[in-house]
Design an enzyme around this catalytic site. Sequence first.
Site, mmCIF file in Angstrom:
data_model
loop_
_atom_site.group_PDB
_atom_site.id
_atom_site.type_symbol
_atom_site.label_atom_id
_atom_site.label_comp_id
_atom_site.label_asym_id
_atom_site.label_seq_id
_atom_site.Cartn_x
_atom_site.Cartn_y
_atom_site.Cartn_z
ATOM 1 N N ASP A 88 0.879 -0.986 0.230
ATOM 2 C CA ASP A 88 0.432 0.188 -0.037
ATOM 3 C C ASP A 88 0.551 1.656 -0.005
ATOM 4 O O ASP A 88 0.369 2.611 0.154
ATOM 5 C CB ASP A 88 -0.779 -0.359 1.211
ATOM 6 C CG ASP A 88 -2.287 -1.127 0.993
ATOM 7 O OD1 ASP A 88 -2.848 -0.989 -0.030
ATOM 8 O OD2 ASP A 88 -2.945 -2.079 2.300
ATOM 9 N N ASP B 84 -6.946 -3.529 -6.235
ATOM 10 C CA ASP B 84 -6.504 -2.471 -5.687
ATOM 11 C C ASP B 84 -4.744 -1.785 -5.867
ATOM 12 O O ASP B 84 -4.451 -0.762 -6.480
ATOM 13 C CB ASP B 84 -6.773 -2.369 -4.370
ATOM 14 C CG ASP B 84 -7.865 -3.075 -4.045
ATOM 15 O OD1 ASP B 84 -7.795 -4.081 -4.597
ATOM 16 O OD2 ASP B 84 -8.209 -3.147 -2.692
HETATM 17 N N1 GLY Z 1 -7.572 -0.583 -0.645
HETATM 18 C C1 GLY Z 1 -7.997 -1.679 0.314
HETATM 19 C C2 GLY Z 1 -10.240 -1.372 0.386
HETATM 20 O O1 GLY Z 1 -10.164 -0.737 -1.549
HETATM 21 O O2 GLY Z 1 -10.914 -1.419 0.423
#
Ligand code: GLY
Length: 408
Positions: free
Chosen positions: A124, A184
């Site tokens: 992330d 994501d």
């Molecule tokens: N990246 C995690 C979400 O979109 O909840």
Amino acid sequence: MKYLFITLSLTLLAFVSCTSQQTKENIVQNNFNFAENQLAFAITEVERFLATDTTAARRMLVVPRSIENDGTFKMVASRDWTSGFFPGSLWYMYEYTGDKKWETEARRFTAPIEREKTNGTTHDMGFKIYCSFGNGFRLTNDQSYKDIMLESAYTLITRYNPNVRAIRSWDHNAHRWQYPVIIDNMMNLELLFWAFRETGDSTFYNIAVNHAETTMKNHFRPDFSTYHVVDFDRETGETVNRHTHQGYAHETMWARGQAWAIYGYTLTYRETKNPAFLQQAKNATKAFFSHPNLPEDLIPYWDFNAPDIPNEPRDASAAAITASALYEMSTYDTINGAQYKQWADTIIENLTHHYRAEEGTMFGFLLLHSTGHKPNGYEIDVPLVYADYYFLEALLRKQKIEKNEPLF
Ligand code: GLY
């Protein structure tokens, strides 16, 4: 007489177009006026939250994320994937207003995220560092921010596996997945493309492009809806399974995942100019907007195939992410551009008029009605800090487009 008629018509046309331009600008201004008050309120709520408990554990909670099921303020530590969004929203406030007060606040909330630059346990990094330091660097050219971003990019690529040709997303749930890559993760490529531009080191570029290609090949169904989690064999790079984690079921279209795909391939096209990536963004957009379960106001249910539609919660965050991406896409696609802009404008209008919090409430969050993780029973129909961040980003993009200014 004929000339008088033409002159009058042109004057009327200019008046109408000027009025409609003003209306369009007003929605941006209206939202930033609102955001200015709400974000100031959010800062007082953060200070109150920290003042009521001065333990070291409490001081680790540096930024807002959402509202807990029991109605209390949900603050998180820098390691949380959402930690970059609150400082990022403050940077957008500085970008819009030019007021140094907001730069000071943005710097204050950006600083505690620095420790993440060496955290290699997560993918992330882009969310955390690019939204905070990245916006700060773009707006101030602060060289210390650049150093932090570069170190973060080097940390992120330690998670790349050349057999899979992708960056590993999660380390958790190791009993279920050996090398999970989630849709994501496309968002984190922005940091790598930036690092390539800054350093000229093609390692960053190649990793980002390989990751985007692997995702393009494995995360999409024939109708261009996306899988959330694809698990790979770390030795052979073969696909082991395709799952969901935050969606309703493995074969359904999780709304925010689809939004990440639209945004992720748009940014990958921006950085590579490879038309295949723009086409992927367009295909993912088509899956989103042609789905029969997309409500008329274009704010999706949390999963397009959730079983109790229309009695399922919405996800305003997916709408805000999509709107921001659509504004960018509208500048690349001469055929569908007007349609993309119109969808984005409709989302912004509906978020503004039907999804905004009352000023002075909701701990200073801007938007209501997002859904974070319904299968796990939390963050259902609540404000989420990333909905606010992409909402402000979309508004800035809208304003730039309407003033004929470049987006980047
Ligand atoms: N990246 C995690 C979400 O979109 O909840």
